[in-house]
Design a protein around this motif. Structure first.
Motif: not given
Length: 107
Positions: A14-27
């Motif tokens: 459903e969100n292919e373009r930002n799927c790989c950009d999503r990372k855990p919020d390290r801060e």
């Protein structure tokens, strides 16, 4: 395929373009870890304080017991002293009676 894995695949489609950009919020994770560490430090400090207070309480209880023993001993000694005084007064009374009888025999 597990439910969570299936859900992730559906989410990625459903969100292919930002799927790989999503990372855990390290801060946020690091902030959470800092908070957790601070909480653990607070708990340790609280446990130390409790241990110290328990030791002080034990010491105070011991001192109170000793003080109560002194009170009981003092009460016993006061009673003995009062009894000795009464006995002495009776002895004086008997002595005075003897003196009076001795003086009367002079008449």
């Amino acid at each position: 395929m597990s439910h969570m894995h299936h859900h992730r695949d559906k989410h990625c489609r459903e969100n292919e373009r930002n799927c790989c950009d999503r990372k855990p919020d390290r801060e946020r994770i690091e902030a959470g870890l800092r908070e957790a560490r601070e909480g653990i430090r607070d708990i340790c400090e609280g446990l130390r304080d409790l241990g110290q207070a328990r030791g002080e309480l034990k010491k105070a209880v011991h001192e109170i017991r000793e003080a109560l023993e002194l009170v009981v001993r003092a009460e016993r000694e006061i009673t003995e002293g009062e009894n000795d005084i009464c006995e002495g007064l009776h002895d004086i009374e008997r002595g005075l009676v003897e003196i009076v009888a001795g003086l009367e025999s002079f008449r």
